[in-house]
Write an enzyme that holds these catalytic residues in place. Structure first.
Site, PDB file in Angstrom:
ATOM      1  N   LYS A  17      25.467 -33.552 -19.475  1.00 54.93           N
ATOM      2  CA  LYS A  17      24.987 -32.314 -19.664  1.00 54.93           C
ATOM      3  C   LYS A  17      25.873 -31.021 -19.938  1.00 54.93           C
ATOM      4  O   LYS A  17      26.628 -31.273 -19.784  1.00 54.93           O
ATOM      5  CB  LYS A  17      24.514 -31.883 -18.904  1.00 54.93           C
ATOM      6  CG  LYS A  17      23.352 -30.885 -18.814  1.00 54.93           C
ATOM      7  CD  LYS A  17      22.522 -30.710 -17.346  1.00 54.93           C
ATOM      8  CE  LYS A  17      21.572 -29.690 -17.233  1.00 54.93           C
ATOM      9  NZ  LYS A  17      20.987 -29.390 -16.046  1.00 54.93           N
ATOM     10  N   SER A  43      16.337 -28.606 -16.194  1.00 57.64           N
ATOM     11  CA  SER A  43      17.383 -28.020 -17.250  1.00 57.64           C
ATOM     12  C   SER A  43      17.806 -29.286 -17.996  1.00 57.64           C
ATOM     13  O   SER A  43      19.081 -29.139 -19.061  1.00 57.64           O
ATOM     14  CB  SER A  43      18.613 -27.500 -16.303  1.00 57.64           C
ATOM     15  OG  SER A  43      19.451 -27.435 -16.077  1.00 57.64           O
ATOM     16  N   SER A  80      16.800 -29.598 -11.552  1.00 57.42           N
ATOM     17  CA  SER A  80      16.777 -30.051 -13.290  1.00 57.42           C
ATOM     18  C   SER A  80      17.013 -31.278 -13.368  1.00 57.42           C
ATOM     19  O   SER A  80      17.464 -31.146 -14.587  1.00 57.42           O
ATOM     20  CB  SER A  80      18.085 -28.926 -13.547  1.00 57.42           C
ATOM     21  OG  SER A  80      17.018 -27.832 -13.322  1.00 57.42           O
TER      22      SER A  80
END
Length: 494
Positions: A81, A156, A180
């Protein structure tokens, strides 16, 4: 493109690499080929580092030929990520301020997975600074849902979820404050696991003693998820919440018969906004789940006051992280990040103390419920995916939401409890999009939650209403130009 190799589970790929039936180079090439073929349709990737990955894959292959003992993730391509620092690879945090930022060192978690043999192949897209559950930013553009690219993929950790659902990579990392890891997993039909605070070390947090934000694993299956967690978890002296853990805790399979499980379920924790159609879908899912377990009954959990509590606890992080940037030039911060900071600076010490008192009261109440069941189950998300072109959800059932993240209540209420939680794919919803169940386990019972999730995953297999859905990859061969339309300047890829 070798679809067979790209579709392998991480567990199977790792086994075949160890027995030399496939090579890390072959597996990486298959992943890169699929990324190049499908990413233009979903835009899951941020920076890529294919050439460095190929060098590392060759090294991994030579190590096996020399008879070296392979690590847990030896030769497996992985997506990281874009909130996680990676040495020598562009790390933008989805922010215009960092569009040219190349860290000199890996953060603690990335260093652990690389030491276990994982090959960082690409960074995965995220909203700016991870703020929000819609993966879009001005550096890389928007990430589309693999089941419908003009819809939200969640966030996210949206880029990671999409990369997994499409088979571009066998494993990806994520992080979670208010959901997330879990929300994008639910929207894309994969597994996202929020571990207990401190299990996966984080050495870059400004508030090292705060348990609200964690890093964790994402994968297509529970077995793959636990493999990645085994490499991520462990002690790091830079994280005051971290602790030693034996990797066997997560890699050792402890079979559970789903028919013995006791499940308590709640539609909304007595307070969370929930779309009427999603509520109806959840009821149907629980009726189907009840066929596979010993007990599946509703439980009355009253988590009122959690919204304001989360507002304050979340805002502390933004004040700690963004004061200097905001005071220097607030225009460089996106609307979500700016809104969180401005909310935080208006709060008082009394607000903070009150929030933590409320959190403690809710925590003690919630633990009493968890102790009565193997897991507490809820919907992971409050509504079916909406268009990513809409920054955030503004209303549920016609009632306006007072902040851009209020629709995430089902997951952030659990973040504040610090219990481990996993989003498990559970068929499709009323709109034909993936649906996820949030499984919440006993305090610090991470391994037990994974065991239970694997038992349910097995029970759901073959049941069309509950089994993991997969996107139609043949429909993802044409680029979707709109996904890149919000990029203002191209980033520098290193």
């Amino acid at each position: 493109m070798d679809d067979t190799l790209a579709s392998l589970s991480a567990v199977d790929a790792r086994r075949l690499i160890a027995t030399r039936e496939i090579s890390p180079v072959e597996l990486l090439d298959a992943s890169i080929a699929r990324i190049e073929a499908l990413n233009p349709s979903v835009n899951a990737m941020a920076a890529t580092c294919f050439e460095r990955a190929r060098i590392e894959a060759r090294h991994a292959e030579h190590a096996l030929m020399r008879g070296e003992t392979p690590g847990l993730l030896h030769g497996l391509p992985i997506g990281v990520k874009d909130l996680e620092e990676t040495a020598g690879v562009l790390t933008t945090y989805g922010s215009a301020m960092y569009r040219d930022h190349v860290p000199e060192a890996d953060n603690a978690m990335v260093a652990r997975i690389r030491a276990a043999g994982a090959i960082v192949t690409a960074k995965t897209n995220t909203p700016e600074m991870g703020a929000g559950a819609n993966t879009r930013n001005v550096v890389w553009g928007a990430t589309g849902n693999p089941f419908a690219p003009l819809l939200n993929a969640g966030g996210s950790s949206g880029g990671s979820a999409v990369a997994l659902a499409t088979g571009m990579l066998p494993l990806c990392t994520g992080s979670d404050t208010g959901g997330s890891l879990r929300i994008p997993a639910a929207y894309c039909g994969v597994v996202g696991f929020r571990p207990s605070p401190g299990l996966v070390p984080g050495d870059r947090k400004n508030l090292g003693w705060a348990p609200i934000t964690v890093s964790g694993p994402m994968a297509r299956t529970v077995a793959d998820t636990r493999l990645l967690l085994a490499a991520q978890a462990g002690f790091d002296a830079r994280d005051p919440l971290s602790y030693e853990v034996d990797a066997d805790t997560f890699t050792k399979h402890r079979p559970i018969d789903a028919a013995t499980l006791r499940i308590g379920f709640t539609e909304d924790f007595g307070t969370c906004a929930l779309d009427d159609a999603t509520r109806a879908t959840f009821r149907k899912k629980m009726a189907a789940v009840a066929r596979h377990v010993a007990v599946c009954e509703p439980v009355d959990i009253d988590m009122r006051d959690s919204d304001r509590c989360f507002d304050v606890i979340r805002a502390q992080n933004f004040v700690a992280q963004f004061r200097e940037a905001y005071e220097r030039d607030r225009s460089l911060l996106g609307p979500n990040t700016r809104a969180n900071y401005e909310m935080g600076v208006k709060m008082t010490l009394a607000d903070v103390v009150g929030a933590h008192v409320t959190q403690t009261r809710l925590y003690r109440r919630f633990q009493e419920h968890v102790q009565r069941y193997d897991v507490i189950v809820s919907p992971t998300t409050s509504i079916t995916p909406f268009p990513w072109s809409q920054w955030h959800l503004e209303a549920i059932n016609g009632r306006p939401l007072d902040t851009y993240y209020r629709w995430l209540g089902l997951t952030y209420v659990i973040s504040m409890m610090t219990n481990p939680a996993l989003s498990l794919p559970c068929g499709m919803d009323h709109a034909g999009m993936p649906f996820g169940l949030q499984l919440v386990g006993a305090l610090r019972g991470d391994a037990r939650v994974l065991d239970i999730a694997e038992a349910l995953e097995t029970a759901f297999a073959g049941d069309e209403s509950l089994e993991r859905p997969t996107p139609d990859l043949s429909a993802l061969r044409a680029p979707v130009p709109q996904l890149k339309s919000i990029v203002t300047h191209p980033p520098v890829i290193v």
